[in-house]
Scaffold this motif. Structure first.
Motif, PDB file in Angstrom:
ATOM      1  N   ILE A   1     -45.364 -12.286 -47.432  1.00 29.82           N
ATOM      2  CA  ILE A   1     -44.807 -11.933 -48.738  1.00 29.82           C
ATOM      3  C   ILE A   1     -43.301 -11.678 -48.584  1.00 29.82           C
ATOM      4  O   ILE A   1     -42.902 -10.861 -47.747  1.00 29.82           O
ATOM      5  N   CYS A   2     -42.504 -12.356 -49.389  1.00 28.92           N
ATOM      6  CA  CYS A   2     -41.044 -12.181 -49.290  1.00 28.92           C
ATOM      7  C   CYS A   2     -40.457 -11.709 -50.613  1.00 28.92           C
ATOM      8  O   CYS A   2     -40.603 -12.375 -51.650  1.00 28.92           O
ATOM      9  N   ALA A   3     -39.759 -10.568 -50.539  1.00 31.16           N
ATOM     10  CA  ALA A   3     -39.096 -10.039 -51.738  1.00 31.16           C
ATOM     11  C   ALA A   3     -37.836 -10.849 -52.013  1.00 31.16           C
ATOM     12  O   ALA A   3     -37.160 -11.295 -51.077  1.00 31.16           O
ATOM     13  N   SER A   4     -37.529 -10.993 -53.294  1.00 40.93           N
ATOM     14  CA  SER A   4     -36.242 -11.593 -53.658  1.00 40.93           C
ATOM     15  C   SER A   4     -35.142 -10.676 -53.112  1.00 40.93           C
ATOM     16  O   SER A   4     -35.319  -9.462 -53.107  1.00 40.93           O
ATOM     17  N   PRO A   5     -34.035 -11.164 -52.580  1.00 37.35           N
ATOM     18  CA  PRO A   5     -33.558 -12.555 -52.608  1.00 37.35           C
ATOM     19  C   PRO A   5     -33.940 -13.382 -51.383  1.00 37.35           C
ATOM     20  O   PRO A   5     -33.364 -14.460 -51.190  1.00 37.35           O
TER      21      PRO A   5
END
Ligand code: FAD
Length: 445
Positions: free
Chosen positions: A251-255
Motif C-alpha cells: 500500500i502506497c500513500a500519495s505522493p
C-alpha cells in the motif's frame, strides 16, 4: 603484517581471480547508498582481491589460505543488499559465489541449491514442477538465494509464510568454516538459525535446503483509492481473506505513486494505491473486495503477461524507495514493523502526524499467526538528528524500527545480540576473519 598478493594469487592459481581495480570497486559495493548516513562511511571500502569459486572444494581452498595468512574474507552473492552487508570494511578477499549456481534437486515442497542461484532463475525451473520459493525480495531477478538468506528478511510471499527467520522457512545449510583446518558442517532444523541472517560473519554457506510453496498463475493489479486509510484497510481485509490466494499486498500513500514513472498514465495524481498479486482463480472474489472498499482497478496483468516486461513486484518492498530516489535523490527510507493493531490506529496516527515527511508505504505480512503491517516509509531526509528523532518517535509508540542506516548486524534487522550466532562464530571463525566489523557481539566479546 603486509600481505604478498602476488604470492596469494599464485597459491590460488586455477581459481577465477579478479584484480582489475574497476572490477574490485564494483564487486566491493552494494546498495548502501539508499542511506545518506552509510554513504560517506562505506564509499571508499574496497577488496584487495575477488575470488569466484566454482564449487565447495574451491571455497575450502580459499578459506584455508585466508586463515593461513590472516586475510579478511567477505562473502558476496549479487551485492544487492542495502546496508553494506557484503562490503569488505577491512579489505582482503571478497568471495563472489555467483558462479556456484547449481540447482541440486527439486522435490515436492523442497529444494536443494547452491548459494549463487538467482531467485528468479530458480523459480522458473521450479514452476515447471508446480512449485516456487515461498518468498522473494523485490530484487528477485538479480539476487541470489545465499544472499537472501545471508542478508535479506522477506518479501513477496511473506503475506503467506512470514519472514525468512520464521521456523520452517529454511531447512538445512552446508557451511564452510574458517578454522585452522577449514571443514564443512551441515546444520539442520533449528541449528540453521546460527547462520540465518548473519551477514556471512560466521560461515560460508555452500548449499541450502529451502522449503517451497505451490505455484499459482499469479495476476498483478494496481487498485487506486481516494482515502489512504481506506487503502490500508483494504490491504488488511485482503490479508485476512483466507479464502483468497494472494502473494503481495503493498500500500502506497500519495505522493509515492507519482514516483512510479511506468504507471504515470494509470495512477491519477493524488491517489493512494495498492500493488497486489492475486491468484487467477481468486479473481472474482478479489473484484468484490475492491468494490466493497470503494477502490478502482486501474491496472492489471494476467499471469501469462506478468512474466514479461514491467512487473508490479519491482515497485514494491525496497523498489518503492528506489523509484522514489530516482525521482528525488534526497529521499531515503525506514523499515518498520507495526504491532498487532486491528483498527490500524497507529498507522492512522503516523499518517497524520508526519504528513509528507514520512510517506507511508505498507507491506502486509503474516507472522506467528498474525497479520501485521510492515512498512518501508519514504522519508524526506534533512539531518541525521531529525532522522534519529523520527526513529525514536516510532519506537516510543511501540513500532519496531529495523534501522537501515547502520551496517552493524545487531543494530539493523536483528535488534538484539544473538548469543547463538556469537557462540557459533567463536567456534568456526576463531580468528574473526569473516566479514569483520559487522557483528557487534564479536567486537565486544
Ligand atoms: P548480497 O548483497 O551479495 O549479500 C547479502 C549478505 O549475505 C552479505 O552479508 C553477504 O556476506 C551474505 N552472504 C551472501 N552469500 C552468502 C553465503 N553463501 N554464505 C554466507 N553469507 C552470504 N531484501 C529483502 O529481504 N526483501 C526485499 O523485498 C528487498 N528488496 C530490495 C529492493 C531493492 C531495490 C534493493 C536494492 C534491495 C532489496 N533487498 C530486499 C535487499 C537485497 O536485495 C536482498 O536481501 C537480496 O536477497 C540479497 O541477495 P544478494 O545475492 O544480492 O546478497
Amino acid at each position: 603484517q603486509t600481505i604478498n598478493w602476488d604470492g596469494i594469487c599464485n597459491e590460488l592459481s586455477g581459481l577465477e581471480i579478479i584484480r582489475d581495480r574497476n572490477q574490485l570497486t564494483k564487486l566491493s559495493q552494494d546498495y548502501y547508498h539508499f542511506s545518506p548516513i552509510l554513504q560517506p562511511l562505506l564509499q571508499d571500502k574496497i577488496a584487495d582481491l575477488v575470488v569466484r569459486p566454482l564449487n565447495e572444494t574451491e571455497v575450502l581452498k580459499v578459506a584455508k589460505i585466508c586463515v593461513q595468512y590472516q586475510i579478511p574474507l567477505t562473502v558476496r552473492g549479487a551485492g544487492t543488499g542495502n546496508y553494506g552487508q557484503c562490503i569488505p570494511l577491512e579489505g582482503g578477499i571478497v568471495l563472489d559465489l555467483s558462479k556456484m549456481n547449481q540447482i541440486n534437486w527439486i522435490k515436492p515442497g523442497l529444494a536443494s541449491v547452491e548459494p549463487g542461484v538467482k531467485l528468479a532463475a530458480f523459480d522458473k525451473q521450479a514452476r515447471e514442477q508446480g512449485w516456487e520459493l515461498r518468498m522473494v525480495p523485490s530484487t528477485y531477478r538479480t539476487a541470489t538465494i545465499g544472499g537472501f538468506i545471508g542478508g535479506g528478511s522477506g518479501g513477496i510471499g511473506s503475506i503467506n509464510y512470514g519472514q525468512l527467520r520464521d521456523r520452517g522457512n529454511l531447512q538445512a545449510v552446508r557451511v564452510v568454516t574458517m578454522e585452522d583446518e577449514p571443514r564443512v558442517l551441515e546444520l539442520r532444523g533449528d541449528d540453521v538459525q546460527k547462520v540465518n541472517h548473519a551477514y556471512g560473519t560466521n560461515g560460508i554457506i555452500t548449499a541450502l535446503e529451502i522449503p517451497l510453496a505451490p505455484a499459482y498463475p499469479w495476476a498483478e493489479f494496481i487498485v487506486i483509492f481516494d482515502d489512504f486509510m481506506n487503502s490500508a484497510r483494504f490491504g488488511q481485509a485482503l490479508g485476512y481473506s483466507d479464502g483468497m490466494i494472494k502473494k503481495l499486498i503493498c500500500i502506497c500513500a500519495s505522493p509515492i505513486p507519482s514516483y512510479f514513472a511506468a504507471f504515470r498514465e494509470e495512477i491519477p495524481q493524488g491517489k493512494h494505491c495498492a500493488l497486489l498479486i492475486v491468484a487467477e482463480p481468486s479473481l472474482e472474489a478479489f473484484q468484490d473486495l475492491v468494490r466493497e472498499f470503494n477502490g478502482e482497478i486501474c491496472y492489471q496483468k494476467s499471469a501469462q503477461e506478468a512474466n514479461k516486461g514491467t512487473t508490479v513486484i519491482e515497485y514494491t518492498w525496497n523498489h518503492t524507495t528506489l523509484h522514489a530516489r530516482s525521482a528525488d535523490p534526497s529521499l531515503t527510507y525506514l523499515q518498520a514493523l507495526f504491532p498487532f493493531d486491528p483498527e490500524l490506529k497507529l498507522i492512522e496516527h503516523c499518517y497524520h502526524h508526519f504528513g509528507d515527511e514520512v510517506m507511508l508505504h505498507l507491506e502486509y505480512l503474516r507472522t506467528q499467526g498474525q497479520m501485521l503491517p510492515a512498512a518501508l516509509q519514504v522519508v524526506r531526509f534533512t539531518t541525521e538528528e531529525r532522522l534519529n528523532e523520527i526513529i525514536r518517535y516510532h519506537e516510543d509508540k511501540g513500532i519496531l524500527i529495523f534501522n537501515p542506516h547502520t551496517y552493524i548486524l545487531e543494530d539493523g534487522g536483528m535488534k538484539t545480540i544473538n548469543i547463538e550466532q556469537l557462540e557459533f562464530k567463536k567456534q568456526v571463525d576463531p580468528h574473526g576473519l569473516l566479514n569483520p566489523g559487522k557483528m557487534k557481539a564479536w567486537l565486544e566479546h
